[in-house]
Design an enzyme around this catalytic site. Structure first.
Site, PDB file in Angstrom:
ATOM      1  N   SER A  65     -46.949 -12.899 -30.317  1.00 15.05           N
ATOM      2  CA  SER A  65     -46.000 -13.448 -31.479  1.00 15.05           C
ATOM      3  C   SER A  65     -46.186 -14.974 -31.934  1.00 15.05           C
ATOM      4  CB  SER A  65     -44.506 -13.381 -31.023  1.00 15.05           C
ATOM      5  OG  SER A  65     -44.009 -11.879 -30.964  1.00 15.05           O
ATOM      6  N   LYS A  68     -46.923 -15.120 -35.592  1.00 16.15           N
ATOM      7  CA  LYS A  68     -46.017 -15.353 -36.744  1.00 16.15           C
ATOM      8  C   LYS A  68     -45.958 -16.828 -37.101  1.00 16.15           C
ATOM      9  CE  LYS A  68     -42.862 -11.507 -34.987  1.00 16.15           C
ATOM     10  NZ  LYS A  68     -43.472 -11.287 -33.596  1.00 16.15           N
ATOM     11  N   SER A 129     -37.853 -14.045 -33.220  1.00 17.10           N
ATOM     12  CA  SER A 129     -39.374 -13.403 -33.363  1.00 17.10           C
ATOM     13  C   SER A 129     -39.199 -12.097 -33.907  1.00 17.10           C
ATOM     14  CB  SER A 129     -39.976 -13.421 -31.942  1.00 17.10           C
ATOM     15  OG  SER A 129     -41.380 -13.052 -32.111  1.00 17.10           O
TER      16      SER A 129
END
Length: 445
Positions: A65, A68, A129
């Site tokens: 993640s 992102k 997230s």
């Protein structure tokens, strides 16, 4: 008596020597024994891009993640360019809806066909997230997640990233997308980057969009507060001051976890005017607790940076550089022009090493004629080169974007006036006679 005195002195010296050897320095970690337990790591000063520590920094590894952060950057850039707005509504399609219902993934539940603002989706992505929210943003920016991969690769190239591969917007393993992954990507593929490139991405995020930290520093927030869809979002960055592994000055950035990537974390903190960026990839604790390890290993680097370095002004604004105080001028009222720094040159300097940097002077040849002279007239503050510094000796990891600091501009201290026609004529005549004299003398001897 004399013998006893000699014995006493020897014993006293022995005690002092032992005490000196065993005295523990007032540092949390020395660079050589940082021993960051992760597959890769890097520690960077966020203002200059100076690298203070690195380990296996150029190996492409899973980032989960942390991907992102690139979507944060692309979205904030699109908002700045007025391509989208914070209050713009996004309608949830079937793909986004299905992913949002996966409670085993980090998500806020989204209703199929319902509308959410870009700001709501951004907060869910940056704080919690949220994967489906990230896909919704990607679709808004590019029409589809497949098209969005092109946008990710284009932006990564513009930021100077290397050693990267993107197969989706979220950083999930593609198998978690239940066959709905972007076209042309493997069902089991996952995003990859090197620690250096992750640090570059974080560097640009906090430099180009510092307000992003206002969101990443939020420890808790309710998604759609006051509605039936309300859900508590606790920031996965547990190093924020009020959370489990809270550290002073931490205000971002992004965690990442998958089976492939392991436990990853990109952190940033600011103390005493100095901001640092840290990256750990696949952190491994001695007790096997990787979730905790990504924070404890990050703490090692943060403690090392803040206990051993401080932000120093190497050259103040309007400083003249030794041996480069002037530049020759063509057709000027004066034959030289004074040049100075247009802003302070600041760097994180290790304790006691203030004199370990030498200046590096670089002229901008595009501003000079073929003889290396500045042509008059020129305005005050005309940039003619850059001043950077180089570490004299010892281990130097360089900078995120090369071996030298980006430096500061060297500019003309005053207006460079053009000489009148008479002065220029007399100089020309003087030059002519000088050349004739040199030619004649040369033929005599």
């Amino acid at each position: 008596m004399k013998k006893r005195l000699q014995t006493f002195i020897v014993c006293l010296l022995t005690i002092l020597i032992v005490a000196g050897v065993t005295q523990v320095p007032n540092k949390a970690y020395a660079q050589d024994d940082l021993n960051v337990q992760a597959n890769a790591a890097i520690l960077v000063d966020a203002d200059s891009g100076k690298i203070l520590y690195e380990k296996n920094a150029d190996k492409a590894l899973g980032i989960a993640s942390m991907s992102k952060m690139l979507t944060e950057y692309i979205l904030l850039k699109a908002i700045k360019e007025h391509k989208v707005s914070w209050d713009q509504k996004v309608t949830v399609d079937n793909y986004v809806y299905k992913v949002s219902q996966r409670r085993d993934l980090s998500n806020v539940p989204l209703r199929k066909g319902a509308q959410y603002t870009i700001k709501e989706l951004y907060q869910a992505m940056a704080i919690y997230s949220a994967n489906a929210a990230t896909i919704a943003i990607a679709e808004t920016l590019a029409g589809s997640e497949t098209n969005y991969l092109k946008m990710m690769n284009k932006q990564a190239k513009e930021l100077g990233l290397t050693d990267y591969k993107f197969v989706n917007a979220t950083g999930l393993n593609n198998r978690d997308l239940d066959g709905m992954q972007p076209k042309g990507t493997s069902p089991t593929a996952e995003n990859e980057m090197s620690a250096r490139s992750v640090a570059k991405l974080a560097y640009h995020l906090v430099t180009d969009f510092p307000d992003s930290l206002k969101t990443t520093s939020i420890p808790k927030l309710k998604f759609r507060a006051g509605t039936d869809d309300e859900i508590d979002m606790q920031n996965w960055n547990w190093m924020l001051p009020s959370l489990v592994y809270g550290e002073k000055g931490v205000d971002g950035l992004k965690t990442g976890t998958t089976d492939f990537a392991g436990y990853c974390f990109t952190g940033t903190a600011k103390r005493n005017g100095m901001r640092i960026i840290t990256v750990v990839m696949n952190a491994k604790g001695s007790d096997g607790d990787g979730y905790k390890a990504r924070f404890t290993e990050t703490k090692k680097m943060m403690d090392y940076a803040f206990n051993n370095y401080s932000l120093k002004t190497i050259y103040a604004k309007n400083s003249a550089v030794k041996n480069h105080k002037t530049i020759p001028v063509e057709n000027g009222k004066d034959k030289t022009a004074n040049i100075v720094t247009n802003s302070p040159l600041k760097l994180p300097v290790k304790n006691g090493e203030e004199n370990m940097y030498k200046p590096v002077f670089t002229l901008d040849k595009t501003k000079l004629n073929k003889d290396g002279k500045l042509v008059a007239p020129a305005k005050k503050g005309t940039a003619v080169g850059t001043l950077s510094v180089q570490y004299k000796n010892g281990t130097d990891y360089g900078y995120l974007y090369g071996k030298k600091s980006s430096g500061v501009k060297l500019v003309t201290k005053d207006e460079v006036e053009k000489a009148n026609w008479f002065v220029r004529m007399m100089r020309g005549i003087g030059g002519l006679f000088s050349n004739m004299w040199n030619s004649t003398v040369g033929s005599w001897f």
